[in-house]
Design a protein around this motif. Structure first.
Motif, PDB file in Angstrom:
ATOM      1  N   UNK A  38      55.364   8.570  95.629  1.00 32.35           N
ATOM      2  CA  UNK A  38      54.601   8.129  96.781  1.00 32.35           C
ATOM      3  C   UNK A  38      53.938   6.783  96.526  1.00 32.35           C
ATOM      4  N   UNK A  39      53.752   6.437  95.269  1.00 36.87           N
ATOM      5  CA  UNK A  39      53.167   5.152  94.889  1.00 36.87           C
ATOM      6  C   UNK A  39      53.606   4.827  93.468  1.00 36.87           C
ATOM      7  N   UNK A  40      53.532   3.583  93.050  1.00 39.12           N
ATOM      8  CA  UNK A  40      53.958   3.233  91.692  1.00 39.12           C
ATOM      9  C   UNK A  40      53.114   3.946  90.636  1.00 39.12           C
ATOM     10  N   UNK A  41      53.787   4.435  89.614  1.00 35.63           N
ATOM     11  CA  UNK A  41      53.090   5.117  88.532  1.00 35.63           C
ATOM     12  C   UNK A  41      52.463   4.094  87.591  1.00 35.63           C
ATOM     13  N   UNK A  42      51.273   4.380  87.051  1.00 39.97           N
ATOM     14  CA  UNK A  42      50.651   3.444  86.112  1.00 39.97           C
ATOM     15  C   UNK A  42      51.424   3.393  84.804  1.00 39.97           C
ATOM     16  N   UNK A  43      51.428   2.227  84.179  1.00 38.63           N
ATOM     17  CA  UNK A  43      52.106   2.071  82.899  1.00 38.63           C
ATOM     18  C   UNK A  43      51.272   2.749  81.815  1.00 38.63           C
ATOM     19  N   UNK A  44      51.911   3.423  80.879  1.00 39.17           N
ATOM     20  CA  UNK A  44      51.157   4.058  79.800  1.00 39.17           C
ATOM     21  C   UNK A  44      50.499   3.002  78.911  1.00 39.17           C
ATOM     22  N   UNK A  45      49.358   3.369  78.383  1.00 36.12           N
ATOM     23  CA  UNK A  45      48.592   2.443  77.554  1.00 36.12           C
ATOM     24  C   UNK A  45      49.262   2.265  76.199  1.00 36.12           C
ATOM     25  N   UNK A  46      49.378   1.024  75.751  1.00 33.91           N
ATOM     26  CA  UNK A  46      49.958   0.739  74.439  1.00 33.91           C
ATOM     27  C   UNK A  46      48.929   1.038  73.344  1.00 33.91           C
ATOM     28  N   UNK A  47      47.651   0.982  73.675  1.00 36.04           N
ATOM     29  CA  UNK A  47      46.610   1.245  72.682  1.00 36.04           C
ATOM     30  C   UNK A  47      46.726   2.664  72.127  1.00 36.04           C
ATOM     31  N   UNK A  48      47.063   3.613  72.974  1.00 37.47           N
ATOM     32  CA  UNK A  48      47.145   5.002  72.526  1.00 37.47           C
ATOM     33  C   UNK A  48      48.285   5.188  71.536  1.00 37.47           C
ATOM     34  N   UNK A  49      49.425   4.555  71.768  1.00 37.05           N
ATOM     35  CA  UNK A  49      50.537   4.717  70.839  1.00 37.05           C
ATOM     36  C   UNK A  49      50.223   4.057  69.490  1.00 37.05           C
ATOM     37  N   UNK A  51      47.192   3.803  68.231  1.00 35.45           N
ATOM     38  CA  UNK A  51      46.206   4.692  67.611  1.00 35.45           C
ATOM     39  C   UNK A  51      46.906   5.881  66.951  1.00 35.45           C
ATOM     40  N   UNK A  52      47.907   6.444  67.600  1.00 35.10           N
ATOM     41  CA  UNK A  52      48.648   7.562  67.005  1.00 35.10           C
ATOM     42  C   UNK A  52      49.399   7.114  65.759  1.00 35.10           C
ATOM     43  N   UNK A  53      49.984   5.935  65.801  1.00 34.39           N
ATOM     44  CA  UNK A  53      50.714   5.428  64.645  1.00 34.39           C
ATOM     45  C   UNK A  53      49.778   5.235  63.456  1.00 34.39           C
ATOM     46  N   UNK A  54      48.601   4.654  63.688  1.00 36.70           N
ATOM     47  CA  UNK A  54      47.619   4.459  62.616  1.00 36.70           C
ATOM     48  C   UNK A  54      47.155   5.810  62.074  1.00 36.70           C
ATOM     49  N   UNK A  55      46.920   6.769  62.955  1.00 34.16           N
ATOM     50  CA  UNK A  55      46.483   8.099  62.523  1.00 34.16           C
ATOM     51  C   UNK A  55      47.540   8.765  61.643  1.00 34.16           C
ATOM     52  N   UNK A  56      48.788   8.672  62.031  1.00 33.04           N
ATOM     53  CA  UNK A  56      49.857   9.277  61.238  1.00 33.04           C
ATOM     54  C   UNK A  56      49.969   8.605  59.871  1.00 33.04           C
ATOM     55  N   UNK A  57      49.872   7.273  59.831  1.00 34.71           N
ATOM     56  CA  UNK A  57      49.951   6.554  58.559  1.00 34.71           C
ATOM     57  C   UNK A  57      48.803   6.963  57.645  1.00 34.71           C
ATOM     58  N   UNK A  58      47.597   7.104  58.181  1.00 30.85           N
ATOM     59  CA  UNK A  58      46.437   7.496  57.375  1.00 30.85           C
ATOM     60  C   UNK A  58      46.622   8.914  56.837  1.00 30.85           C
ATOM     61  N   UNK A  59      47.084   9.831  57.655  1.00 32.85           N
ATOM     62  CA  UNK A  59      47.282  11.214  57.207  1.00 32.85           C
ATOM     63  C   UNK A  59      48.352  11.275  56.121  1.00 32.85           C
ATOM     64  N   UNK A  60      49.445  10.548  56.292  1.00 33.40           N
ATOM     65  CA  UNK A  60      50.504  10.534  55.279  1.00 33.40           C
ATOM     66  C   UNK A  60      49.973   9.932  53.982  1.00 33.40           C
ATOM     67  N   UNK A  61      49.183   8.873  54.073  1.00 31.23           N
ATOM     68  CA  UNK A  61      48.615   8.254  52.876  1.00 31.23           C
ATOM     69  C   UNK A  61      47.665   9.218  52.159  1.00 31.23           C
ATOM     70  N   UNK A  62      46.856   9.962  52.892  1.00 30.93           N
ATOM     71  CA  UNK A  62      45.951  10.931  52.277  1.00 30.93           C
ATOM     72  C   UNK A  62      46.721  12.050  51.579  1.00 30.93           C
ATOM     73  N   UNK A  63      47.774  12.546  52.221  1.00 33.08           N
ATOM     74  CA  UNK A  63      48.581  13.605  51.611  1.00 33.08           C
ATOM     75  C   UNK A  63      49.275  13.080  50.359  1.00 33.08           C
ATOM     76  N   UNK A  64      49.837  11.872  50.426  1.00 30.12           N
ATOM     77  CA  UNK A  64      50.496  11.289  49.261  1.00 30.12           C
ATOM     78  C   UNK A  64      49.481  11.062  48.137  1.00 30.12           C
TER      79      UNK A  64
END
Length: 77
Positions: A38-49, A51-64
């Motif tokens: 019915x109307x154009x969908x908003x573009x997903x935020x690049x900031x969230x992706x 943030x997830x990438x940084x979170x995953x890298x930090x968790x992997x670094x802590x486990x390693x």
């Protein structure tokens, strides 16, 4: 509020045989279009992706780091 049925009424649709079939070579009636935006969908935020990438890298670094520390302690005994 109820919506109307998008299919045509077979009693008032020309070209239908008894039972709802169509004659050979005839095109059956099409249903109404009910999908689409019915109307154009908003573009997903690049900031969230990012943030997830940084979170995953930090968790992997802590486990390693945990396993590396465990290995060093185990080997120095």
């Amino acid at each position: 509020m109820t919506s109307q049925n998008p299919d045509p009424d077979p009693r008032s649709t020309p070209g239908l045989e008894p039972g709802g079939g169509v004659s050979p070579g005839d095109t059956p009636p099409d249903s109404g279009q009910t999908s689409g935006l019915s109307h154009p969908q908003p573009r997903p935020s690049r900031k969230m992706s990012i943030a997830w990438l940084v979170t995953i890298v930090v968790v992997v670094a802590l486990i390693a780091g945990f396993f590396l520390t465990y290995l060093i302690v185990y080997l120095t005994r």
